[in-house]
Design a protein around this motif. Structure first.
Motif, PDB file in Angstrom:
ATOM      1  N   THR A  24     -28.094 -29.045  12.215  1.00  0.00           N
ATOM      2  CA  THR A  24     -27.853 -28.452  13.540  1.00  0.00           C
ATOM      3  C   THR A  24     -27.026 -29.398  14.410  1.00  0.00           C
ATOM      4  O   THR A  24     -26.150 -28.956  15.162  1.00  0.00           O
ATOM      5  CB  THR A  24     -29.181 -28.125  14.252  1.00  0.00           C
ATOM      6  OG1 THR A  24     -30.026 -29.294  14.280  1.00  0.00           O
ATOM      7  CG2 THR A  24     -29.927 -27.008  13.549  1.00  0.00           C
ATOM      8  N   GLU A  27     -23.463 -29.083  13.347  1.00  0.00           N
ATOM      9  CA  GLU A  27     -22.870 -27.846  13.845  1.00  0.00           C
ATOM     10  C   GLU A  27     -22.447 -27.983  15.308  1.00  0.00           C
ATOM     11  O   GLU A  27     -21.378 -27.491  15.705  1.00  0.00           O
ATOM     12  CB  GLU A  27     -23.875 -26.698  13.698  1.00  0.00           C
ATOM     13  CG  GLU A  27     -23.344 -25.337  14.096  1.00  0.00           C
ATOM     14  CD  GLU A  27     -22.329 -24.763  13.134  1.00  0.00           C
ATOM     15  OE1 GLU A  27     -21.720 -23.725  13.465  1.00  0.00           O
ATOM     16  OE2 GLU A  27     -22.116 -25.351  12.053  1.00  0.00           O
ATOM     17  N   VAL A 272     -26.905 -22.865  18.607  1.00  0.00           N
ATOM     18  CA  VAL A 272     -26.936 -23.382  17.235  1.00  0.00           C
ATOM     19  C   VAL A 272     -28.263 -22.970  16.618  1.00  0.00           C
ATOM     20  O   VAL A 272     -29.334 -23.407  17.060  1.00  0.00           O
ATOM     21  CB  VAL A 272     -26.781 -24.911  17.190  1.00  0.00           C
ATOM     22  CG1 VAL A 272     -26.926 -25.416  15.742  1.00  0.00           C
ATOM     23  CG2 VAL A 272     -25.433 -25.337  17.762  1.00  0.00           C
ATOM     24  N   SER A 273     -28.197 -22.135  15.602  1.00  0.00           N
ATOM     25  CA  SER A 273     -29.415 -21.659  14.950  1.00  0.00           C
ATOM     26  C   SER A 273     -30.168 -22.807  14.293  1.00  0.00           C
ATOM     27  O   SER A 273     -29.567 -23.715  13.710  1.00  0.00           O
ATOM     28  CB  SER A 273     -29.065 -20.610  13.890  1.00  0.00           C
ATOM     29  OG  SER A 273     -30.197 -20.306  13.086  1.00  0.00           O
ATOM     30  N   TRP A 274     -31.499 -22.761  14.367  1.00  0.00           N
ATOM     31  CA  TRP A 274     -32.312 -23.744  13.661  1.00  0.00           C
ATOM     32  C   TRP A 274     -32.183 -23.595  12.151  1.00  0.00           C
ATOM     33  O   TRP A 274     -32.593 -24.479  11.399  1.00  0.00           O
ATOM     34  CB  TRP A 274     -33.786 -23.582  14.052  1.00  0.00           C
ATOM     35  CG  TRP A 274     -34.080 -23.907  15.473  1.00  0.00           C
ATOM     36  CD1 TRP A 274     -33.211 -24.356  16.411  1.00  0.00           C
ATOM     37  CD2 TRP A 274     -35.358 -23.814  16.125  1.00  0.00           C
ATOM     38  NE1 TRP A 274     -33.851 -24.539  17.623  1.00  0.00           N
ATOM     39  CE2 TRP A 274     -35.165 -24.208  17.461  1.00  0.00           C
ATOM     40  CE3 TRP A 274     -36.619 -23.411  15.707  1.00  0.00           C
ATOM     41  CZ2 TRP A 274     -36.210 -24.238  18.386  1.00  0.00           C
ATOM     42  CZ3 TRP A 274     -37.667 -23.436  16.631  1.00  0.00           C
ATOM     43  CH2 TRP A 274     -37.472 -23.851  17.956  1.00  0.00           C
ATOM     44  N   VAL A 276     -29.292 -23.221  10.435  1.00  0.00           N
ATOM     45  CA  VAL A 276     -27.977 -23.598   9.919  1.00  0.00           C
ATOM     46  C   VAL A 276     -28.150 -24.280   8.560  1.00  0.00           C
ATOM     47  O   VAL A 276     -28.932 -25.225   8.424  1.00  0.00           O
ATOM     48  CB  VAL A 276     -27.261 -24.553  10.902  1.00  0.00           C
ATOM     49  CG1 VAL A 276     -26.063 -25.205  10.231  1.00  0.00           C
ATOM     50  CG2 VAL A 276     -26.800 -23.803  12.138  1.00  0.00           C
ATOM     51  N   ALA A 339     -33.089 -21.103  18.151  1.00  0.00           N
ATOM     52  CA  ALA A 339     -31.730 -21.639  18.286  1.00  0.00           C
ATOM     53  C   ALA A 339     -31.712 -22.628  19.442  1.00  0.00           C
ATOM     54  O   ALA A 339     -32.494 -22.513  20.386  1.00  0.00           O
ATOM     55  CB  ALA A 339     -30.712 -20.530  18.520  1.00  0.00           C
TER      56      ALA A 339
END
Length: 350
Positions: A24, A27, A272-274, A276, A339
């Motif tokens: 994350t 990202e 940001v998705s957890w 990723v 996220a």
């Protein structure tokens, strides 16, 4: 208590290390690249310096520690190719707390320089990487020394644990006051270290009133364990003072305005998705329903285990994370709240 005494990312390159559990964070760095490139373009076009001094504050460890430096190199290479000019020398300073795992970072430097030679060859100017350990809430560099300060997912960490007492409003005010003090201090010292018209590109968590933090399901786990007599309530109260604050966008803007050293050039938000990087090989409704939760747990553990280890023994820490995998799935991931709401801001020194 000073946070730097107890909080550090898990070191090394093992299963629970930060180096192997920080997708994350990677990202977020990638999403900030366009703003970084824009800041470097303005910086370079305004003076065509022979050397740019770049500081990454809160670099942590693992492969992400050198990623912003690489992004700066790549951006400068594109800018100078477009302008038909020779790229400047880049002097990159990696900053984090003294207990950060700098050894792992510098072990990766030979491969970093090899990649630079392979992909950029002689077309890019020299790059020099150095460490600058210390809290970024203190003065770190000489006056008018830096050209650009970069920080990703670091400034929401507070310098100390606020002692909020009373109702929820009082606790929130204590955390906000600590954040304002810390962020104002950061801005003051960076304004002294940056050259005139120096830039900053900062990414931090913010509160969008929807997405969760890992602390939410973690606190639920700890309260369950209090009721079962597995942990002491006094220690859980210490966890409630976890030194992280997600400011609102307006709070960040107002602090910058009140401190007065910088103009806000641009503000963006992204999530940001957890999850990723997560690859699910089994139907979540089947026997591995909690695969996503286990994946998130590894990343959360890499960041916050040192804080829990300061309160509980190893067996309890293991049990906390085992339960967290289930809880985070049920109360966060299944509800679409998993996220990191991220605030990206570009600043120019007045």
């Amino acid at each position: 208590m000073e946070v730097e005494q107890i909080l550090r990312m898990n070191e090394g390159e093992g299963e629970n290390s930060y180096a192997n559990n920080s997708p994350t964070q990677k990202e977020a760095i990638l999403k900030a690249k366009p703003m970084l490139e824009q800041s470097l373009n303005e910086l370079y076009c305004n003076g065509s310096p022979d050397c740019i001094r770049f500081a990454d504050m809160g670099c942590s460890s693992g492969p992400n520690a050198l990623l912003p430096t690489w992004e700066a190199i790549d951006s400068l290479d594109k800018i100078c190719h477009r302008l038909n000019r020779k790229p400047p020398v880049l002097h990159s300073f990696l900053n984090d707390l003294p207990r950060s795992d700098f050894n792992t970072v510098f072990k990766s430097l030979p491969s970093f320089y090899e990649r630079l030679r392979t992909e950029k060859g002689h077309e890019f100017g020299s790059c020099f990487v150095a460490a600058s350990p210390g809290s970024f809430y203190t003065r770190l560099f000489p006056h008018n020394f830096l050209d650009l300060v970069y920080s990703s997912y670091a400034l929401h960490w507070l310098s100390r644990m606020p002692k909020g007492q009373g109702n929820e409003t009082d606790v929130h005010e204590a955390f906000l006051n600590q954040f304002e003090s810390d962020f104002s201090t950061f801005l003051k010292f960076r304004s002294e270290e940056l050259k005139p018209q120096g830039r900053m590109v900062l990414t931090l968590l913010y509160n969008d009133n929807f997405h969760a933090t890992p602390g939410e399901p973690m606190l639920m786990v700890l309260k369950d364990m209090i009721s079962e007599g597995l942990v002491e309530e006094s220690k859980v109260k210490s966890f409630e003072d976890f030194p992280l604050y997600r400011a609102s966008i307006d709070e960040v803007k107002q602090i910058v305005k009140r401190e007065g050293s910088f103009d806000i050039q641009e503000v963006e938000t992204f999530n940001v998705s957890w999850l990723v990087g997560f690859v699910d090989g089994i139907d979540n409704k089947g026997s591995d329903k909690y695969a996503r939760g286990k994946y998130v747990t590894k990343h959360v553990r890499a960041v916050g285990e040192s804080f829990l280890a300061n309160l509980f023994d190893d067996a309890i820490v293991d049990e906390i994370h085992r339960r967290f995998a289930t809880k985070v799935t049920d109360v966060v991931l299944d509800k679409g709240r998993g996220a990191y709401a991220s605030l990206l801001i570009s600043l120019v020194k007045k």
